[in-house]
Design a protein around this motif. Sequence first.
Motif, PDB file in Angstrom:
ATOM      1  N   SER A   1       0.835  -1.197   0.000  1.00 49.18           N
ATOM      2  CA  SER A   1       0.000   0.000   0.000  1.00 49.18           C
ATOM      3  C   SER A   1       0.871   1.249   0.000  1.00 49.18           C
ATOM      4  N   LYS A   2       0.389   2.265  -0.676  1.00 49.84           N
ATOM      5  CA  LYS A   2       1.160   3.499  -0.824  1.00 49.84           C
ATOM      6  C   LYS A   2       0.495   4.688  -0.121  1.00 49.84           C
ATOM      7  N   GLN A   3      -0.716   5.053  -0.538  1.00 53.52           N
ATOM      8  CA  GLN A   3      -1.381   6.178   0.116  1.00 53.52           C
ATOM      9  C   GLN A   3      -2.632   5.695   0.832  1.00 53.52           C
ATOM     10  N   VAL A   4      -2.816   6.181   2.059  1.00 49.05           N
ATOM     11  CA  VAL A   4      -4.023   5.894   2.838  1.00 49.05           C
ATOM     12  C   VAL A   4      -4.724   7.221   3.090  1.00 49.05           C
ATOM     13  N   VAL A   5      -5.994   7.301   2.664  1.00 51.64           N
ATOM     14  CA  VAL A   5      -6.724   8.566   2.747  1.00 51.64           C
ATOM     15  C   VAL A   5      -8.081   8.333   3.396  1.00 51.64           C
ATOM     16  N   TRP A   6      -8.328   9.066   4.475  1.00 56.82           N
ATOM     17  CA  TRP A   6      -9.646   9.069   5.107  1.00 56.82           C
ATOM     18  C   TRP A   6     -10.487  10.131   4.419  1.00 56.82           C
ATOM     19  N   VAL A   7     -11.639   9.718   3.869  1.00 57.19           N
ATOM     20  CA  VAL A   7     -12.432  10.631   3.053  1.00 57.19           C
ATOM     21  C   VAL A   7     -13.913  10.268   3.176  1.00 57.19           C
ATOM     22  N   ASP A   8     -14.755  11.275   3.302  1.00 51.11           N
ATOM     23  CA  ASP A   8     -16.199  11.050   3.373  1.00 51.11           C
ATOM     24  C   ASP A   8     -16.753  11.124   1.951  1.00 51.11           C
ATOM     25  N   TYR A   9     -16.575  10.038   1.196  1.00 53.86           N
ATOM     26  CA  TYR A   9     -16.954  10.059  -0.219  1.00 53.86           C
ATOM     27  C   TYR A   9     -18.462  10.048  -0.424  1.00 53.86           C
ATOM     28  N   ASP A  10     -19.238   9.582   0.575  1.00 53.41           N
ATOM     29  CA  ASP A  10     -20.689   9.490   0.429  1.00 53.41           C
ATOM     30  C   ASP A  10     -21.440  10.552   1.222  1.00 53.41           C
ATOM     31  N   ASN A  11     -20.717  11.519   1.777  1.00 53.03           N
ATOM     32  CA  ASN A  11     -21.329  12.673   2.459  1.00 53.03           C
ATOM     33  C   ASN A  11     -22.285  12.286   3.584  1.00 53.03           C
ATOM     34  N   ASP A  12     -21.958  11.192   4.295  1.00 56.60           N
ATOM     35  CA  ASP A  12     -22.856  10.779   5.377  1.00 56.60           C
ATOM     36  C   ASP A  12     -22.340  11.171   6.754  1.00 56.60           C
ATOM     37  N   GLY A  13     -21.246  11.944   6.786  1.00 54.43           N
ATOM     38  CA  GLY A  13     -20.773  12.479   8.050  1.00 54.43           C
ATOM     39  C   GLY A  13     -19.729  11.657   8.757  1.00 54.43           C
ATOM     40  N   ASP A  14     -19.327  10.511   8.188  1.00 49.63           N
ATOM     41  CA  ASP A  14     -18.236   9.737   8.785  1.00 49.63           C
ATOM     42  C   ASP A  14     -17.151   9.517   7.744  1.00 49.63           C
ATOM     43  N   LYS A  15     -15.959   9.157   8.222  1.00 44.69           N
ATOM     44  CA  LYS A  15     -14.818   8.981   7.342  1.00 44.69           C
ATOM     45  C   LYS A  15     -14.734   7.541   6.847  1.00 44.69           C
ATOM     46  N   ASP A  16     -14.660   7.400   5.526  1.00 43.77           N
ATOM     47  CA  ASP A  16     -14.384   6.126   4.889  1.00 43.77           C
ATOM     48  C   ASP A  16     -12.889   6.073   4.578  1.00 43.77           C
ATOM     49  N   LEU A  17     -12.395   4.930   4.120  1.00 40.06           N
ATOM     50  CA  LEU A  17     -10.953   4.775   3.911  1.00 40.06           C
ATOM     51  C   LEU A  17     -10.657   4.257   2.521  1.00 40.06           C
ATOM     52  N   PHE A  18      -9.783   4.976   1.820  1.00 34.93           N
ATOM     53  CA  PHE A  18      -9.291   4.529   0.511  1.00 34.93           C
ATOM     54  C   PHE A  18      -7.820   4.178   0.639  1.00 34.93           C
ATOM     55  N   ILE A  19      -7.456   3.005   0.091  1.00 33.86           N
ATOM     56  CA  ILE A  19      -6.066   2.541   0.137  1.00 33.86           C
ATOM     57  C   ILE A  19      -5.565   2.367  -1.288  1.00 33.86           C
ATOM     58  N   ALA A  20      -4.511   3.099  -1.637  1.00 33.43           N
ATOM     59  CA  ALA A  20      -3.881   2.970  -2.950  1.00 33.43           C
ATOM     60  C   ALA A  20      -2.803   1.899  -2.873  1.00 33.43           C
ATOM     61  N   ASN A  21      -2.887   0.905  -3.755  1.00 39.65           N
ATOM     62  CA  ASN A  21      -1.932  -0.199  -3.774  1.00 39.65           C
ATOM     63  C   ASN A  21      -1.094  -0.186  -5.042  1.00 39.65           C
ATOM     64  N   PHE A  22       0.182  -0.519  -4.873  1.00 41.27           N
ATOM     65  CA  PHE A  22       1.091  -0.543  -6.014  1.00 41.27           C
ATOM     66  C   PHE A  22       1.093  -1.889  -6.730  1.00 41.27           C
ATOM     67  N   ASP A  23       0.868  -2.973  -5.994  1.00 39.45           N
ATOM     68  CA  ASP A  23       1.014  -4.309  -6.562  1.00 39.45           C
ATOM     69  C   ASP A  23      -0.305  -5.082  -6.602  1.00 39.45           C
ATOM     70  N   ALA A  24      -1.421  -4.395  -6.380  1.00 41.72           N
ATOM     71  CA  ALA A  24      -2.718  -5.069  -6.305  1.00 41.72           C
ATOM     72  C   ALA A  24      -3.806  -4.024  -6.540  1.00 41.72           C
ATOM     73  N   PRO A  25      -5.060  -4.454  -6.699  1.00 39.06           N
ATOM     74  CA  PRO A  25      -6.141  -3.483  -6.851  1.00 39.06           C
ATOM     75  C   PRO A  25      -6.250  -2.556  -5.642  1.00 39.06           C
ATOM     76  N   ASN A  26      -6.673  -1.338  -5.889  1.00 40.15           N
ATOM     77  CA  ASN A  26      -6.924  -0.389  -4.809  1.00 40.15           C
ATOM     78  C   ASN A  26      -8.141  -0.840  -4.009  1.00 40.15           C
ATOM     79  N   LYS A  27      -8.292  -0.286  -2.812  1.00 41.26           N
ATOM     80  CA  LYS A  27      -9.385  -0.703  -1.932  1.00 41.26           C
ATOM     81  C   LYS A  27     -10.144   0.518  -1.401  1.00 41.26           C
ATOM     82  N   LEU A  28     -11.484   0.401  -1.387  1.00 38.61           N
ATOM     83  CA  LEU A  28     -12.340   1.402  -0.767  1.00 38.61           C
ATOM     84  C   LEU A  28     -13.183   0.719   0.295  1.00 38.61           C
ATOM     85  N   PHE A  29     -13.079   1.208   1.533  1.00 35.60           N
ATOM     86  CA  PHE A  29     -13.831   0.657   2.653  1.00 35.60           C
ATOM     87  C   PHE A  29     -14.848   1.690   3.136  1.00 35.60           C
TER      88      PHE A  29
END
Length: 572
Positions: free
Chosen positions: A91-119
């Motif tokens: 994993s390279k970049q970890v970003v806490w972001v409220d992508y769905d505007n529901d007031g809590d932080k979700d997590l996006f993980i950028a990966n170099f050797d595998a698919p990226n992940k959105l939680f």
Amino acid sequence: MRKLYFYALAFLYLSHVSAQISYTDAASSVGLNTVSSIGDLGGGVSFCDFDGDGWDDLTYAQEDGGNIIIFKNNNGAFTSVNYGISDTNDSKQVVWVDYDNDGDKDLFIANFDAPNKLFNNNGSFVFTDVTTSAGFPNTNLFTYGASWGDYNNDGYLDVFLCSKDLSRTVPNDLYRNNGDGTFTNVSVAAGISRNGHQTFCAAFFDYDKDGDQDIYLSNDRVTNKNILYRNEGDGTFADVSASSGTDLAFDAMSTTIGDYNHDGWMDVYVTNTPNGNGLLHNNGDGTFTDVATSTGTIFNSIGWGAIFYDIENDTDTDIYVSGMLDGSTAVLLPSALYENQGDNTYLIPSNVGLDNDDAASFANAAGDFNNDGYTDIAVVNQSPRNTFLWQYTGNTSNNWLKVRLQGTTTNRDGVGSTIELTLGSDKLYFYTLCGEGYLGQNSQNKLMGVGTATTIDEVKITWLSGTVDTYSNVSVNQLLTVVEGASLSAESFLENTVKISPNPSKNGIFSVQTSQIDELQVSVYDVMGRLVTQQELSGAQRTIDLQNQSKGIYFAKIEANNRSVVKKLVIE
């Protein structure tokens, strides 16, 4: 000449002493142990308050075989927590972001050797892997940076993914947030280059102050010049790298955004190998000039993460650069703390606690872990060195203000907003980002030094929606939470939050953009005051259909929540 330059830097490094500034590495003492990078070119770090309790937390990316590490901040001490988020890739970049505007932080993980992940966070810190259902591919994109911004001003954060594919066959991608939990790859339609550029990171920012977000890319290797994409306001971008003077031929690592000279135009700091970093001064006319040499910030070492911030809260913008020693080229500086001398030239103070930094350092991020109102810096180091947590322990006689933004029509995190402070005849400008520098995420509680001022004459927030909130005579040394539109009257708020485009329209179709308002009632009148049509609009994006009307001017009365506003519509 190179030797003479290094000797001059060494003299400055050793002789410029600031009794006001002091740092201590607090990592081990506050519970941050055995956090280091064992992978290639380091992993990212986030200094984001992911649980909203007012204390900046720390999250670290990890290499193949190790899961990301999440540290919750408990009143200035850190405890590792496990929310069931599993990603054991490089994993390279970890970003806490409220992508769905529901007031809590979700997590996006950028990966170099595998698919990226959105939680997705359900609001109770139960996380679900929604990568596939959200529309992200189940393929390896060789991703390093993941920068978030709202390029189409619809109130939802989009993401720009940076590919560091060494074969230069995998391009960067722009994913549009559809507002329903899904994303669409709009790279081709938006005009994003389909060539591989070996891009480390990118940043959304409004370089020309036209109200929409542009994108700047730092590309590795001198054959891959840096790119500035100008937002055309219609969902597309134009490559203005050459005409703007931002097409640096660098081994570029960082895209650091800030206003170093307080002129209201955002500048860019780019790190590099010993050929020297770049400080791109925004000239305010669509062009930039590299002033790294004249300002004393050229570094001439191997630079990675960089941060604009105010060291001692004296209102000057300083710079911290993480880097590494390289014996083969006799590089002088492992890192640099550039102190603004008050005239936008910089010197490196010595004897401030950073002088014995001999680690190979990569990503960094700024926050205030102990809530004392002074900026601390987290730095990812190459194994076996533990992470640095540079705690500011110097003079604390200056005052400060923190601002936390909560968007209503703008994205919930308020990303892309400009904060302007007025202190007498002086003005300070700050920009809010999400995923910046080299694989970093700085605190979203924006910390700003105000010197000896005891009251701030005015705090002005310009949101991406166009809404402007202003507060007068603001007390210092506090966390100020600003809800978009809260300073406005009901009518002014509706005026600012309802946007209509295109206007004029060639076909009589007008798109109504707004968010956080469930239903709108629209009554359209012609210039004689005759009712043309009445419509009820719902959803995140609505349209007014006047296709059957002749060319001319019309007036739309838009009503919501017992408030109304009148907008002029033009059919060409």
